[in-house]
Design a protein around this motif. Structure first.
Motif, PDB file in Angstrom:
ATOM      1  N   TYR A  59    -115.323  65.930  38.227  1.00  0.00           N
ATOM      2  CA  TYR A  59    -114.551  64.704  37.975  1.00  0.00           C
ATOM      3  C   TYR A  59    -113.067  64.912  38.332  1.00  0.00           C
ATOM      4  O   TYR A  59    -112.423  64.035  38.904  1.00  0.00           O
ATOM      5  CB  TYR A  59    -114.652  64.291  36.502  1.00  0.00           C
ATOM      6  CG  TYR A  59    -116.048  63.922  36.032  1.00  0.00           C
ATOM      7  CD1 TYR A  59    -117.036  63.491  36.924  1.00  0.00           C
ATOM      8  CD2 TYR A  59    -116.386  64.001  34.683  1.00  0.00           C
ATOM      9  CE1 TYR A  59    -118.308  63.163  36.477  1.00  0.00           C
ATOM     10  CE2 TYR A  59    -117.663  63.667  34.231  1.00  0.00           C
ATOM     11  CZ  TYR A  59    -118.617  63.254  35.139  1.00  0.00           C
ATOM     12  OH  TYR A  59    -119.873  62.926  34.705  1.00  0.00           O
ATOM     13  N   ASP A  63    -110.696  63.009  41.105  1.00  0.00           N
ATOM     14  CA  ASP A  63    -109.376  62.421  40.816  1.00  0.00           C
ATOM     15  C   ASP A  63    -108.355  62.848  41.847  1.00  0.00           C
ATOM     16  O   ASP A  63    -107.523  62.070  42.299  1.00  0.00           O
ATOM     17  CB  ASP A  63    -108.887  62.940  39.445  1.00  0.00           C
ATOM     18  CG  ASP A  63    -109.063  61.893  38.372  1.00  0.00           C
ATOM     19  OD1 ASP A  63    -109.247  60.714  38.734  1.00  0.00           O
ATOM     20  OD2 ASP A  63    -109.035  62.269  37.182  1.00  0.00           O
ATOM     21  N   ARG A  64    -108.463  64.106  42.228  1.00  0.00           N
ATOM     22  CA  ARG A  64    -107.445  64.688  43.100  1.00  0.00           C
ATOM     23  C   ARG A  64    -107.639  64.309  44.563  1.00  0.00           C
ATOM     24  O   ARG A  64    -106.679  64.047  45.273  1.00  0.00           O
ATOM     25  CB  ARG A  64    -107.504  66.212  42.927  1.00  0.00           C
ATOM     26  CG  ARG A  64    -106.481  66.940  43.728  1.00  0.00           C
ATOM     27  CD  ARG A  64    -106.249  68.347  43.203  1.00  0.00           C
ATOM     28  NE  ARG A  64    -105.403  69.045  44.166  1.00  0.00           N
ATOM     29  CZ  ARG A  64    -105.583  70.302  44.525  1.00  0.00           C
ATOM     30  NH1 ARG A  64    -106.549  71.019  43.997  1.00  0.00           N
ATOM     31  NH2 ARG A  64    -104.784  70.848  45.416  1.00  0.00           N
ATOM     32  N   PRO A  67    -110.618  58.650  47.368  1.00  0.00           N
ATOM     33  CA  PRO A  67    -110.086  57.294  47.196  1.00  0.00           C
ATOM     34  C   PRO A  67    -110.789  56.627  46.005  1.00  0.00           C
ATOM     35  O   PRO A  67    -111.860  57.066  45.585  1.00  0.00           O
ATOM     36  CB  PRO A  67    -110.454  56.607  48.515  1.00  0.00           C
ATOM     37  CG  PRO A  67    -111.587  57.389  49.071  1.00  0.00           C
ATOM     38  CD  PRO A  67    -111.431  58.797  48.580  1.00  0.00           C
ATOM     39  N   PRO A  68    -110.187  55.542  45.452  1.00  0.00           N
ATOM     40  CA  PRO A  68    -110.677  54.978  44.188  1.00  0.00           C
ATOM     41  C   PRO A  68    -112.163  54.634  44.168  1.00  0.00           C
ATOM     42  O   PRO A  68    -112.849  54.905  43.180  1.00  0.00           O
ATOM     43  CB  PRO A  68    -109.831  53.709  44.012  1.00  0.00           C
ATOM     44  CG  PRO A  68    -108.633  53.929  44.850  1.00  0.00           C
ATOM     45  CD  PRO A  68    -109.021  54.842  45.971  1.00  0.00           C
ATOM     46  N   GLN A  69    -112.688  54.068  45.274  1.00  0.00           N
ATOM     47  CA  GLN A  69    -114.098  53.652  45.248  1.00  0.00           C
ATOM     48  C   GLN A  69    -115.028  54.844  45.081  1.00  0.00           C
ATOM     49  O   GLN A  69    -115.977  54.813  44.299  1.00  0.00           O
ATOM     50  CB  GLN A  69    -114.452  52.910  46.560  1.00  0.00           C
ATOM     51  CG  GLN A  69    -113.719  51.606  46.748  1.00  0.00           C
ATOM     52  CD  GLN A  69    -112.323  51.787  47.344  1.00  0.00           C
ATOM     53  OE1 GLN A  69    -111.796  52.890  47.467  1.00  0.00           O
ATOM     54  NE2 GLN A  69    -111.694  50.675  47.715  1.00  0.00           N
ATOM     55  N   ARG A  71    -114.142  57.768  43.912  1.00  0.00           N
ATOM     56  CA  ARG A  71    -113.834  58.389  42.622  1.00  0.00           C
ATOM     57  C   ARG A  71    -114.682  57.748  41.521  1.00  0.00           C
ATOM     58  O   ARG A  71    -115.278  58.416  40.686  1.00  0.00           O
ATOM     59  CB  ARG A  71    -112.343  58.176  42.335  1.00  0.00           C
ATOM     60  CG  ARG A  71    -111.787  59.077  41.279  1.00  0.00           C
ATOM     61  CD  ARG A  71    -110.344  58.721  41.002  1.00  0.00           C
ATOM     62  NE  ARG A  71    -109.505  58.742  42.198  1.00  0.00           N
ATOM     63  CZ  ARG A  71    -108.404  58.005  42.352  1.00  0.00           C
ATOM     64  NH1 ARG A  71    -108.004  57.162  41.404  1.00  0.00           N
ATOM     65  NH2 ARG A  71    -107.704  58.088  43.451  1.00  0.00           N
ATOM     66  N   SER A  72    -114.760  56.397  41.552  1.00  0.00           N
ATOM     67  CA  SER A  72    -115.553  55.693  40.527  1.00  0.00           C
ATOM     68  C   SER A  72    -117.009  56.115  40.587  1.00  0.00           C
ATOM     69  O   SER A  72    -117.661  56.301  39.558  1.00  0.00           O
ATOM     70  CB  SER A  72    -115.517  54.179  40.730  1.00  0.00           C
ATOM     71  OG  SER A  72    -114.225  53.751  40.912  1.00  0.00           O
ATOM     72  N   GLN A  75    -117.395  59.551  39.111  1.00  0.00           N
ATOM     73  CA  GLN A  75    -117.165  59.624  37.674  1.00  0.00           C
ATOM     74  C   GLN A  75    -118.162  58.778  36.875  1.00  0.00           C
ATOM     75  O   GLN A  75    -118.301  58.955  35.669  1.00  0.00           O
ATOM     76  CB  GLN A  75    -115.706  59.263  37.382  1.00  0.00           C
ATOM     77  CG  GLN A  75    -114.815  60.372  37.962  1.00  0.00           C
ATOM     78  CD  GLN A  75    -113.337  60.148  37.827  1.00  0.00           C
ATOM     79  OE1 GLN A  75    -112.910  59.053  37.461  1.00  0.00           O
ATOM     80  NE2 GLN A  75    -112.548  61.165  38.137  1.00  0.00           N
TER      81      GLN A  75
END
Ligand SMILES: Cc1cc2nc3c(=O)[nH]c(=O)nc-3n(C[C@H](O)[C@H](O)[C@H](O)COP(=O)(O)OP(=O)(O)OC[C@H]3O[C@@H](n4cnc5c(N)ncnc54)[C@H](O)[C@@H]3O)c2cc1C
Length: 175
Positions: A59, A63-64, A67-69, A71-72, A75
């Motif tokens: 996880y 984060d590091r 990109p957001p999509q 990452r979601s 996670q």
């Protein structure tokens, strides 16, 4: 996309299957392949067996680096698992009446995205070779060369694709 609950393949019920390939120094593999009971696995840690620290590390890396999509997606995955990547090839697939096929014979790197169809292709060609041929030794001999050639081709393609995407640019050194 892969089948969802109850093996459903209906739109809206399928699941995403994601993989994230990361370069790792070979010396760090045993620590990564240590499961939540302390056992060091040979090549994979299955779902539910990753220690909490390993899951948190996935996880944190998302984060590091992602990109957001993506990452979601990472996670939202309660039980990520680890599979070491290998280059496997064999010089022979027929041994008398015994045949090696699928992953047991060749495991090209996943960049080729062809291992499942290779395994199915090996099996379909084997069925064709055996059909109507009472001499199994002869059928396997006839079956082998094309399968070896395709396995070799995928093996070389995987290494070459890996060389370009894993190590041929700055910053791609193992972490
Ligand atoms: C995380 C991951 C993602 C992948 N993604 C892709 C992808 O996107 N595209 C793709 O093409 N390929 C992908 N692959 C590779 C693909 O799964 C394999 O190449 C394919 O499943 C090989 O088929 P196979 O029949 O040779 O072996 P397997 O599918 O491994 O089948 C072997 C079977 O033998 C059984 N078995 C093992 N030992 C014994 C025993 N002693 N007695 C009886 N049965 C036994 C096993 O339980 C298993 O059911 C992926 C693999 C992994 C691990």
């Amino acid at each position: 996309m892969v089948p969802g609950a109850g093996e459903s393949i209906a739109p809206g019920e399928r699941r995403y299957n994601w993989v994230w390939y990361r370069n790792v120094e070979a010396a760090k593999l045993p620590a990564l392949l240590t499961d939540r009971e302390g056992g060091v696995r040979a090549s994979s840690v299955p779902p539910g067996m990753l220690p909490d620290s390993g899951r948190e590390a996935v996880y944190a890396a998302a984060d590091r680096f992602l990109p957001p999509q993506f990452r979601s997606l990472v996670q939202a995955t309660a039980e990520p698992f680890i599979q070491a990547i290998v280059d496997l090839k064999v010089p022979k697939m027929a041994f008398g009446r015994v045949a090696l096929l699928g992953d047991a014979a060749f495991q090209p790197r996943p960049h080729t995205a062809a291992s499942t169809s290779k395994a199915a292709g090996n099996a379909l060609a084997l069925a064709d070779a055996l059909r109507g041929n009472a001499d199994v030794l002869q059928a396997l001999k006839k079956w082998e060369p094309e399968q070896l050639e395709y396995g070799e081709y995928l093996y070389r393609s995987g290494v070459e694709l890996g060389r370009r995407s894993q190590s041929a640019y700055p910053g791609s050194t193992p972490t």
